[in-house]
Design an enzyme around this catalytic site. Sequence first.
Site, mmCIF file in Angstrom:
data_model
loop_
_atom_site.group_PDB
_atom_site.id
_atom_site.type_symbol
_atom_site.label_atom_id
_atom_site.label_comp_id
_atom_site.label_asym_id
_atom_site.label_seq_id
_atom_site.Cartn_x
_atom_site.Cartn_y
_atom_site.Cartn_z
ATOM 1 N N ASP A 195 7.555 -6.899 6.769
ATOM 2 C CA ASP A 195 7.591 -7.699 5.541
ATOM 3 C C ASP A 195 7.902 -9.188 5.744
ATOM 4 O O ASP A 195 7.158 -10.035 5.295
ATOM 5 C CB ASP A 195 8.599 -7.055 4.561
ATOM 6 C CG ASP A 195 8.735 -7.817 3.265
ATOM 7 O OD1 ASP A 195 7.695 -8.281 2.771
ATOM 8 O OD2 ASP A 195 9.851 -7.954 2.749
ATOM 9 N N CYS A 204 -11.803 0.647 -4.250
ATOM 10 C CA CYS A 204 -11.578 0.224 -5.644
ATOM 11 C C CYS A 204 -12.860 0.313 -6.472
ATOM 12 O O CYS A 204 -12.825 0.679 -7.638
ATOM 13 C CB CYS A 204 -11.049 -1.202 -5.698
ATOM 14 S SG CYS A 204 -9.317 -1.350 -5.202
ATOM 15 N N CYS A 228 -5.656 -2.084 -12.656
ATOM 16 C CA CYS A 228 -4.438 -2.855 -12.360
ATOM 17 C C CYS A 228 -4.523 -4.240 -13.002
ATOM 18 O O CYS A 228 -3.533 -4.759 -13.531
ATOM 19 C CB CYS A 228 -4.210 -2.955 -10.859
ATOM 20 S SG CYS A 228 -5.631 -3.556 -9.934
ATOM 21 N N CYS A 286 8.389 -5.018 -10.043
ATOM 22 C CA CYS A 286 7.492 -4.510 -11.089
ATOM 23 C C CYS A 286 6.520 -3.541 -10.420
ATOM 24 O O CYS A 286 5.987 -3.843 -9.357
ATOM 25 C CB CYS A 286 6.727 -5.680 -11.718
ATOM 26 S SG CYS A 286 5.336 -5.166 -12.753
#
Length: 382
Positions: free
Chosen positions: A134, A188, A194, A240
């Site tokens: 990350d 996708c 989304c 979120c």
Amino acid sequence: MVNAQLKAEIKAYAQSIGVQKIGFTHADYFQTLEKRLTFAAEHDLLTGFEHPVIKERVDPSVIFEEPRSIIAIALAYPNQTDNNLRSKRGEWRGVFARASWGVDYHTILREKLALIEAFIKEKVPTARFKSMVDTGELSDVAVAERAGIGWRGKNTLLITPEFGSFVYLGEMITNLEFEADEPMADGCGECTQCIKACPTGALLGEGRMDGKECLSYQTQTKGMMPERFREKLHNRLYGCDTCQVVCPYNRGKDFHLHPEMEPEEAKIKPLLKPLLTISNREFKETFGPMAGSWRGKKPLQRNAILILGRYKDQTAVPDLVNCLLEDPRPVIRGTAAYSLSKIGGGIAYDALIAAEKEETDAEAYQEISKALLQLSEKEGSY
Ligand code: SF4
Ligand code: SF4
């Protein structure tokens, strides 16, 4: 084939230590990523949380001597809790996003990567590595995508067919050469769920995102939250998950494969009022091991205040008045003013009048004046 036997052994070992997916890729330049990052930088779409030097993010040879391969790993994390704790009137709770459930995933993945390093080193003493999770230079998603672990969805997350996007990613650059795995095709297609579901319009299509418009970023800032996000925050204390929850590839995906990732409901859905008065020590003990505490308690307290205001929680007025009049941090005073104006009532009004006389910080003062104005317009003068 180069190091084919070793590659098979690494895969088997990774599986034995609880790594759900592992992929190998070459260490060449990340051209698509460079284009994407340059576009984002030119259009002011980055948050500032990203590693700042694009060259170091896209060219492994800048940060590692003679890189030959990158090994990417993915660990699946849970999607559901027992859901025993629910908000009640006067006992409202906020929520931490799934990536903050259990022990900080950075710690868990770094341990796995260190084990894999040790495993390889024992077989090839000259092997060198640079591992990251990350916060490193490389983009975890771009590496995992190229290593065939999944594809980058329109929500900008890596999606795996087996675990959806509920995977933590990490990688290591090495001087060892391995045959690269095949990247996966985009899954996708025509779906835009989304993009449609994002409450702030942060997803721009074609895998682009305006990072500063994303609520996940907004929950982690330390200043006043811009007004346009405050209502949209809903009950989000940290992060979120909306663009993950709506993704069809996440439907029915809920893996509980790592005990340390199991959520404690009282911590991931904490009561909001006690958060306003929590001591530093208690905060560290309760939330310190979670990824969502990395910015300290102030952003979470600010968010808790906003959520209480949104719920118009009358029982929170004494705590909010205390924040407004006593808290040494202007962001907390200013946010409390905003939420008191949402809740309303004579006590809130009197506290705002008193605060306006005392406030010395320009930004907090502005919030207090605006709160008073809104309260007067809404309820008339007291
Ligand atoms: S995390 Fe939330 S705010 Fe951010 S892009 Fe996804 S849905 Fe939008
Ligand atoms: S919701 Fe649809 S478009 Fe968005 S990431 Fe999932 S599959 Fe892709």
